[in-house]
Motif scaffolding. Structure first.
Motif, mmCIF file in Angstrom:
data_model
loop_
_atom_site.group_PDB
_atom_site.id
_atom_site.type_symbol
_atom_site.label_atom_id
_atom_site.label_comp_id
_atom_site.label_asym_id
_atom_site.label_seq_id
_atom_site.Cartn_x
_atom_site.Cartn_y
_atom_site.Cartn_z
ATOM 1 N N GLN A 204 0.832 -1.216 0.000
ATOM 2 C CA GLN A 204 0.000 0.000 0.000
ATOM 3 C C GLN A 204 0.860 1.258 0.000
ATOM 4 N N MET A 205 2.020 1.177 0.670
ATOM 5 C CA MET A 205 2.932 2.330 0.659
ATOM 6 C C MET A 205 3.431 2.573 -0.764
ATOM 7 N N ALA A 206 3.777 1.494 -1.454
ATOM 8 C CA ALA A 206 4.254 1.624 -2.844
ATOM 9 C C ALA A 206 3.147 2.205 -3.729
ATOM 10 N N GLU A 207 1.918 1.736 -3.517
ATOM 11 C CA GLU A 207 0.791 2.266 -4.321
ATOM 12 C C GLU A 207 0.584 3.755 -4.091
ATOM 13 N N ALA A 208 0.913 4.212 -2.876
ATOM 14 C CA ALA A 208 0.755 5.646 -2.578
ATOM 15 C C ALA A 208 1.910 6.467 -3.149
ATOM 16 N N GLY A 209 2.932 5.788 -3.713
ATOM 17 C CA GLY A 209 4.029 6.521 -4.355
ATOM 18 C C GLY A 209 5.354 6.451 -3.620
ATOM 19 N N TRP A 210 5.389 5.758 -2.474
ATOM 20 C CA TRP A 210 6.639 5.618 -1.716
ATOM 21 C C TRP A 210 7.523 4.574 -2.375
ATOM 22 N N GLN A 211 8.830 4.784 -2.282
ATOM 23 C CA GLN A 211 9.771 3.882 -2.954
ATOM 24 C C GLN A 211 10.546 3.038 -1.931
ATOM 25 N N GLY A 212 10.840 1.791 -2.328
ATOM 26 C CA GLY A 212 11.747 0.941 -1.538
ATOM 27 C C GLY A 212 11.204 0.570 -0.176
ATOM 28 N N ALA A 213 9.894 0.379 -0.064
ATOM 29 C CA ALA A 213 9.311 0.067 1.253
ATOM 30 C C ALA A 213 9.894 -1.245 1.796
ATOM 31 N N GLN A 214 10.404 -1.168 3.013
ATOM 32 C CA GLN A 214 10.965 -2.339 3.705
ATOM 33 C C GLN A 214 10.436 -2.326 5.126
ATOM 34 N N TRP A 215 10.455 -3.480 5.771
ATOM 35 C CA TRP A 215 10.015 -3.480 7.167
ATOM 36 C C TRP A 215 10.932 -4.329 8.021
ATOM 37 N N ARG A 216 10.844 -4.032 9.329
ATOM 38 C CA ARG A 216 11.586 -4.787 10.338
ATOM 39 C C ARG A 216 10.595 -5.103 11.445
ATOM 40 N N ASN A 217 10.589 -6.372 11.872
ATOM 41 C CA ASN A 217 9.659 -6.753 12.934
ATOM 42 C C ASN A 217 10.239 -6.438 14.306
ATOM 43 N N LEU A 218 9.386 -5.995 15.201
ATOM 44 C CA LEU A 218 9.765 -5.797 16.604
ATOM 45 C C LEU A 218 8.863 -6.713 17.426
ATOM 46 N N SER A 219 9.403 -7.248 18.522
ATOM 47 C CA SER A 219 8.633 -8.168 19.364
ATOM 48 C C SER A 219 7.967 -9.241 18.510
ATOM 49 N N ALA A 220 8.767 -9.851 17.642
ATOM 50 C CA ALA A 220 8.330 -10.980 16.801
ATOM 51 C C ALA A 220 7.144 -10.648 15.899
ATOM 52 N N GLY A 221 7.056 -9.379 15.491
ATOM 53 C CA GLY A 221 6.024 -9.008 14.522
ATOM 54 C C GLY A 221 4.755 -8.455 15.165
ATOM 55 N N ILE A 222 4.725 -8.375 16.505
ATOM 56 C CA ILE A 222 3.570 -7.721 17.141
ATOM 57 C C ILE A 222 3.512 -6.285 16.618
ATOM 58 N N VAL A 223 4.713 -5.726 16.429
ATOM 59 C CA VAL A 223 4.843 -4.386 15.854
ATOM 60 C C VAL A 223 5.786 -4.486 14.660
ATOM 61 N N ALA A 224 5.538 -3.694 13.621
ATOM 62 C CA ALA A 224 6.486 -3.624 12.498
ATOM 63 C C ALA A 224 6.843 -2.168 12.224
ATOM 64 N N LEU A 225 8.108 -1.978 11.854
ATOM 65 C CA LEU A 225 8.577 -0.650 11.431
ATOM 66 C C LEU A 225 8.745 -0.685 9.932
ATOM 67 N N HIS A 226 7.969 0.101 9.219
ATOM 68 C CA HIS A 226 8.096 0.189 7.763
ATOM 69 C C HIS A 226 8.835 1.471 7.408
ATOM 70 N N ARG A 227 9.775 1.339 6.474
ATOM 71 C CA ARG A 227 10.525 2.521 6.015
ATOM 72 C C ARG A 227 10.410 2.634 4.518
ATOM 73 N N ALA A 228 10.354 3.855 4.008
ATOM 74 C CA ALA A 228 10.339 4.067 2.557
ATOM 75 C C ALA A 228 10.812 5.485 2.286
ATOM 76 N N VAL A 229 11.055 5.765 0.992
ATOM 77 C CA VAL A 229 11.638 7.057 0.613
ATOM 78 C C VAL A 229 10.739 7.714 -0.428
ATOM 79 N N ARG A 230 10.659 9.039 -0.394
ATOM 80 C CA ARG A 230 9.949 9.735 -1.465
ATOM 81 C C ARG A 230 10.883 9.814 -2.685
ATOM 82 N N PRO A 231 10.430 9.336 -3.841
ATOM 83 C CA PRO A 231 11.322 9.319 -5.005
ATOM 84 C C PRO A 231 11.826 10.735 -5.323
ATOM 85 N N VAL A 232 13.064 10.808 -5.808
ATOM 86 C CA VAL A 232 13.675 12.106 -6.129
ATOM 87 C C VAL A 232 13.153 12.576 -7.476
#
Ligand SMILES: C[S@@+](CC[C@H](N)C(=O)[O-])C[C@H]1O[C@@H](n2cnc3c(N)ncnc32)[C@H](O)[C@@H]1O
Length: 232
Positions: A204-232
């Motif tokens: 969904q982040m990619a569909e909104a226009g964000w690039q390179g969306a990646q995630w890291r799980n915290l507490s075994a996936g109870i929480v996730a941190l998603h990161r992405a960049v606005r294309p230049v």
């Protein structure tokens, strides 16, 4: 009692719901997450990786607990939320923080105004969260970052079962003892269950226009941190 049908809330109902829990919001969070929220917040600061003087929008900042560590590190932080009740509680505690009332789907900021945008435990509460993702893109400068910290899907099946039990049974009953509006926490549990998993949110982040969306799980996936960049 809040039912599944109430998940189709209008934005004004969500704002009113948070106004109603504002006074005891931080205490309730600490209790319900068994103190884990502090660890999750430290991980967000690390993931956003800003320098002093950079401009950050902390959207759906609530009582600004998620904004504080950035401001304390010298980042020019704006805490924004559409619940005046939540902002008021934050302002009482930290009058030095910059707070701006605003709807995450129609932000009162110029295009490219921020080096990064972060949103902790708030994206799920934005009724049209896809519109929120697009609006966050608009206010981020090209090359700037988005970090989303949100409840997600535990990766280990047995933990998933125990966690779902906790969400649906224990969490509302604990909230009844701690929160000023326990029904809001029934909604919280339901909304976590209905939320997209890690991969779907990255899509969904990619569909909104964000690039390179990646995630890291915290507490075994109870929480996730998603990161992405606005294309230049
Ligand atoms: C669970 S709280 C998170 C607060 C804070 N970020 C934290 O980590 O403690 C979710 C917040 O999202 C805000 N929110 C929900 N929909 C919003 C919208 N459309 N625009 C702005 N804020 C919104 C609510 O008012 C609430 O303060």
């Amino acid at each position: 009692m809040v039912t599944r049908a109430d998940l189709d809330k209008q934005p004004r109902d969500v704002a009113a719901m948070f106004d109603g829990v504002a006074d005891r919001y931080d205490l309730t969070n600490d209790v319900l997450s068994m103190g884990q929220d502090r660890r999750w917040r430290r991980a967000v600061v690390k993931a956003v990786a800003l320098q002093p003087g950079d401009r950050l929008l902390d959207l759906a900042a609530g009582t600004a607990t998620s904004s504080e560590p950035f401001a304390d590190a010298g980042v020019r932080t704006v805490a924004s939320d559409f619940s005046l009740g939540m902002l008021r509680v934050g302002h009482r505690r930290r009058p030095d923080l910059s707070m701006v009332a605003g709807d995450g789907t129609r932000l009162p900021f110029a295009d490219g105004a921020f080096d990064a945008v972060t949103i902790s435990f708030g994206l799920r509460n934005i009724v049209d969260h896809r519109a929120g993702l697009a609006e966050m893109l608009r206010v981020t400068r090209p090359g700037g970052r988005l970090v989303v910290c949100e409840f997600s899907r535990p990766t280990f099946a047995p933990l998933r079962t125990v966690y779902t039990e906790y969400l649906m049974r224990a969490l509302p009953s604990v909230a009844r003892r701690v929160s000023s509006n326990p029904d809001a926490y029934v909604y919280l549990a339901e909304s976590i269950r209905a939320w997209p998993d890690q991969r779907a949110l990255a899509g969904q982040m990619a569909e909104a226009g964000w690039q390179g969306a990646q995630w890291r799980n915290l507490s075994a996936g109870i929480v996730a941190l998603h990161r992405a960049v606005r294309p230049v």
